[in-house]
Design a protein around this motif. Structure first.
Motif, PDB file in Angstrom:
ATOM      1  N   GLN A  12       0.835  -1.191   0.000  1.00 33.62           N
ATOM      2  CA  GLN A  12       0.000   0.000   0.000  1.00 33.62           C
ATOM      3  C   GLN A  12       0.867   1.238   0.000  1.00 33.62           C
ATOM      4  N   THR A  65       0.397   5.185   0.545  1.00 35.91           N
ATOM      5  CA  THR A  65      -0.527   6.222   1.004  1.00 35.91           C
ATOM      6  C   THR A  65      -0.125   7.609   0.534  1.00 35.91           C
ATOM      7  N   ALA A  71      -9.436   5.605   1.374  1.00 38.29           N
ATOM      8  CA  ALA A  71      -8.682   5.074   2.516  1.00 38.29           C
ATOM      9  C   ALA A  71      -9.488   4.038   3.301  1.00 38.29           C
ATOM     10  N   GLU A  72     -10.770   4.315   3.549  1.00 40.21           N
ATOM     11  CA  GLU A  72     -11.571   3.350   4.320  1.00 40.21           C
ATOM     12  C   GLU A  72     -11.808   2.055   3.534  1.00 40.21           C
ATOM     13  N   ARG A  85      -8.566  -0.015   3.770  1.00 41.87           N
ATOM     14  CA  ARG A  85      -8.455  -0.723   5.046  1.00 41.87           C
ATOM     15  C   ARG A  85      -9.335  -1.977   5.045  1.00 41.87           C
ATOM     16  N   ALA A  86     -10.546  -1.846   4.517  1.00 43.91           N
ATOM     17  CA  ALA A  86     -11.450  -2.996   4.447  1.00 43.91           C
ATOM     18  C   ALA A  86     -10.899  -4.066   3.507  1.00 43.91           C
ATOM     19  N   LEU A 106      -7.695  -4.658   2.875  1.00 41.48           N
ATOM     20  CA  LEU A 106      -6.581  -5.326   3.552  1.00 41.48           C
ATOM     21  C   LEU A 106      -7.084  -6.327   4.592  1.00 41.48           C
ATOM     22  N   ALA A 107      -8.141  -5.971   5.307  1.00 43.41           N
ATOM     23  CA  ALA A 107      -8.733  -6.907   6.272  1.00 43.41           C
ATOM     24  C   ALA A 107      -9.319  -8.120   5.549  1.00 43.41           C
TER      25      ALA A 107
END
Length: 136
Positions: free
Chosen positions: A86, A88, A112-113, A116-117, A119-120
């Motif tokens: 990633q 940023t 960005a959100e 993150r989702a 990557l999870a």
């Protein structure tokens, strides 16, 4: 859940001008009988109608391309993906995700959100994936 990458979308007036110029150039090359340029101009005309989406879902990473009624999927499953990097900074305030499979990478720009989702989701779908940040 599906997460969509951010792609730069051409404005309608730009597509219309490009289409008009390509058709004019196509007709000009036909009138000049320069047949070698006709296929190239036909490709430019078709490019005006081409659409592409970057999709990350539970199945994997997919690039969905559409031209008129025809669609094509180029999907990598989570088992095939070996790395995710990633970045940023390069696409700030968005996040650039580099999905790696062997020596090939695909780059998706996401909010960005959503990143993150994703990557999870990647950790959940394939715990062996190497996830790293790209610093400068």
């Amino acid at each position: 859940m599906r997460y969509y990458g951010i792609l730069r979308e051409r404005k309608t007036w730009v597509k219309a001008v490009l289409l008009l110029l390509a058709v004019c150039m196509l007709l000009l090359e036909i009138a000049r009988k320069q047949w070698i340029y006709v296929p190239m101009m036909l490709l430019v005309v078709l490019a005006c109608f081409f659409r592409k989406e970057h999709i990350v879902s539970q199945e994997g990473v997919d690039i969905h391309s559409r031209l008129f009624g025809c669609s094509q999927h180029s999907c990598w499953t989570w088992e095939e993906i070996t790395t995710i990097h990633q970045d940023t900074q390069k696409a700030a305030p968005n996040v650039m995700l580099h999905f790696g499979k062997d020596i090939t990478t695909r780059v998706f720009v996401m909010k960005a959100e959503d990143a993150r989702a994703v990557l999870a989701l990647a950790k959940k779908m394939n715990p062996k994936i190497y996830i790293a940040g790209m610093g400068r």
